[in-house]
Design an enzyme around this catalytic site. Structure first.
Site, PDB file in Angstrom:
ATOM      1  N   LYS A 276       1.148  -1.170  -0.728  1.00 50.83           N
ATOM      2  CA  LYS A 276      -0.541   0.230  -0.033  1.00 50.83           C
ATOM      3  C   LYS A 276       0.685   0.988  -0.170  1.00 50.83           C
ATOM      4  O   LYS A 276       1.975   1.145   0.516  1.00 50.83           O
ATOM      5  CB  LYS A 276      -0.454  -0.092   1.417  1.00 50.83           C
ATOM      6  CG  LYS A 276      -1.866  -1.319   1.398  1.00 50.83           C
ATOM      7  CD  LYS A 276      -2.281  -0.970   2.760  1.00 50.83           C
ATOM      8  CE  LYS A 276      -3.911  -1.710   2.657  1.00 50.83           C
ATOM      9  NZ  LYS A 276      -5.122  -1.850   2.142  1.00 50.83           N
ATOM     10  N   ARG A 350     -10.471 -11.835   1.558  1.00 49.51           N
ATOM     11  CA  ARG A 350     -11.338 -12.625   1.460  1.00 49.51           C
ATOM     12  C   ARG A 350     -10.418 -13.910   1.076  1.00 49.51           C
ATOM     13  O   ARG A 350     -11.864 -15.198   1.508  1.00 49.51           O
ATOM     14  CB  ARG A 350     -11.805 -11.832  -0.325  1.00 49.51           C
ATOM     15  CG  ARG A 350     -10.749 -12.117  -1.490  1.00 49.51           C
ATOM     16  CD  ARG A 350     -11.021 -11.129  -2.395  1.00 49.51           C
ATOM     17  NE  ARG A 350     -11.185  -9.919  -2.134  1.00 49.51           N
ATOM     18  CZ  ARG A 350     -11.458  -8.899  -2.841  1.00 49.51           C
ATOM     19  NH1 ARG A 350     -11.678  -8.803  -4.329  1.00 49.51           N
ATOM     20  NH2 ARG A 350     -11.160  -7.917  -2.567  1.00 49.51           N
TER      21      ARG A 350
END
Length: 500
Positions: A276, A350
């Site tokens: 990130k 996920r």
């Protein structure tokens, strides 16, 4: 619990010291008890309200040096708005407004719990008390120097003057346990990541054993035996090994199908190899807001002795860019046997949920599963920070979540699911890939998760905009909101819990 505010209930007697708080409606009318408490000062208060242009709008306040005739030092009038149509969430926010006006010097506070429409019912007084506790919470344990005015309501003793103290206390007891669950969730989200890593998180979840919750912790060896390759792939780059925690509350009939709640617990998310940007990366300590909610919910259900069987499951990992870290292009095999091509290591939540959802569906055969995850930035683009995204394969479950979202103020907005979106996560090399294009990102994430519920009625709550760094409001001044605890507790209580 860390909040030190004390809330009690008594029959009204004119206070001789401290701070007096009364409510009025948007016509500046007071309840009978408040009128009695103010006595001849009512006229003075109304003149002061006119001068200050105070209209009694819900949540607004008029703060006065106590008029002559009152023995207290300070008088606060809190507006209740249209009192005739007030609901439980309005009352919760009123309690927050009360707490927001309590200063560091207000050690003794009396709140007259009545409205122009009459004395508050026990449940209404309990909602005021809950709002006070929720607003008073603050996370400052790592501050060594605190300003005198920073404590506010946290150290106050607040007494609600009610018509029936015993009934109000009885009504508040289960509500207080729910508040404890919210505060526990906030605590977990607010903790720094060097303190709250997967093993430590698991230890804190295990403290629910004191309330009668059965807790099972799966370490790396156990998860390897279960072939949880999706979750383990995320955690392999961290010095802190992953954990899965299974919490069981058996308050319902023996053998009855449990309700299941699953939380994403990425204790810190750098993005992994797909790292990130550095700006605001510190916020990624809150990427375990879903897991925090599940622990807080299980606390609430157990503490209030909910008459239901419930399973809470959380997958705990750190997503770090180590030499052992998962790479884009890797293919992992989930517990379900389905293979997943890793396109972006920052789409890790996920993967964690895939294995935990499958585990719960297979091992516990629940009546339904609700998962919570700070999953996608896309849901924030779509809904901002006021609503969580709701995805579901079951209309009844979705409708019930929407209904309790409105009544608790923890709102959800249903988003679409459909096979048309599946092509975005088709893989050339595996059964699927872990992310699609930018378009419909929150939807394709939910489509991915749906492949691991094995036909179980299921709802996915994307809480990226509501669990952390969301705007402060009447009942939360904390960075971590504890979103979802009240929502899911109400879902259980209203639709699934055995009635007495």
């Amino acid at each position: 619990m860390p909040d030190a505010v004390k809330v009690g209930f008594v029959l009204f007697a004119t206070p001789a010291r401290g701070t007096l708080i009364v409510f009025c409606d948007d016509g500046l009318k007071f309840g009978a008890t408040a009128t009695k408490a103010l006595g001849a000062a009512v006229a003075t208060v109304k003149r002061a309200a006119a001068t200050a242009q105070f209209k009694g709008k819900s949540g607004s306040a008029l703060d006065l040096l106590a008029p002559e005739g009152l023995k207290v030092g300070r008088l606060i009038v809190v507006g209740a708005g249209k009192a005739a149509s007030i609901n439980d969430y309005d009352l919760l926010k009123l309690g927050g407004a009360v707490a927001g006006k309590i200063g560091a010097g207000d050690t003794a506070v009396t709140v007259v719990a009545d409205l122009p429409t009459g004395a508050m019912k026990p449940e209404q007084a309990a909602a005021i008390a809950s709002g006070i506790r929720l607003r008073a919470y603050k996370f400052d344990r790592y501050k060594t120097k605190k300003k005198d005015d920073e404590n506010g309501a946290a150290n106050a003793s607040v007494t609600l003057a009610v018509a029936d103290p015993a009934a109000a206390k009885k009504a508040f007891t289960p509500d207080s346990h729910v508040v404890d669950g919210v505060i526990l969730a906030r605590e977990l989200v607010n903790e720094p990541p060097n303190v709250l890593y997967p093993e430590e998180f698991a230890k804190r979840a295990a403290q629910l054993k004191k309330l009668g919750v059965e807790v099972q912790i799966l370490d790396v060896k156990a998860m390897t035996q279960l072939k949880m390759g999706a979750l383990l792939g995320v955690s392999q780059g961290s010095a802190h090994p992953g954990r899965t925690v299974i919490m069981r509350w058996n308050g319902g009939k023996k053998g009855e199908q449990p309700l299941a709640f699953v939380g994403k617990g990425v204790c810190f998310d750098t993005g992994g190899i797909s790292i990130k940007p550095s700006a605001s990366m510190e916020d990624m300590k809150g990427d375990m807001g879903g897991a925090a909610c599940v622990v807080g919910l299980m606390h609430a259900l157990a503490a209030r002795k909910a008459k239901v069987n419930a399973v809470g499951a959380i997958g705990l990992v750190e997503n770090m860019p180590d030499g052992n870290a998962q790479r884009p292009g890797d293919i992992v095999t989930s517990m379900s046997g389905q293979t997943i091509e890793i396109i972006n290591t920052d789409a890790e939540g996920r993967l964690v949920l895939a294995d935990v959802l499958w585990y719960v569906a297979q091992k516990h055969k629940p009546k339904f599963m609700v998962d919570l995850a700070t999953l996608t930035g896309a849901i924030m683009v779509a809904l901002g920070t006021e609503y969580a995204g709701l995805f579901s394969n079951n209309d009844q479950l979705a409708e019930r979540l929407a209904a309790v979202g409105q009544s608790t103020g923890e709102k959800v907005w249903r988003m679409p699911l459909g096979p048309e979106y599946d092509k975005q996560i088709d893989s050339q090399f595996a059964d699927m890939k872990n992310t699609g294009s930018r378009n419909g990102g929150s939807i394709t994430a939910a489509q991915f998760l749906q492949r691991f519920v094995d036909g179980t009625p299921w709802a996915h709550l994307d809480i990226a905009g509501t669990a952390m760094a969301s705007p402060k409001n009447e009942i939360n001044q904390s960075w971590g909101s504890g979103y979802g605890v009240r929502l899911l507790n109400q879902l259980v209580a209203e639709y699934y819990e055995a009635k007495k």
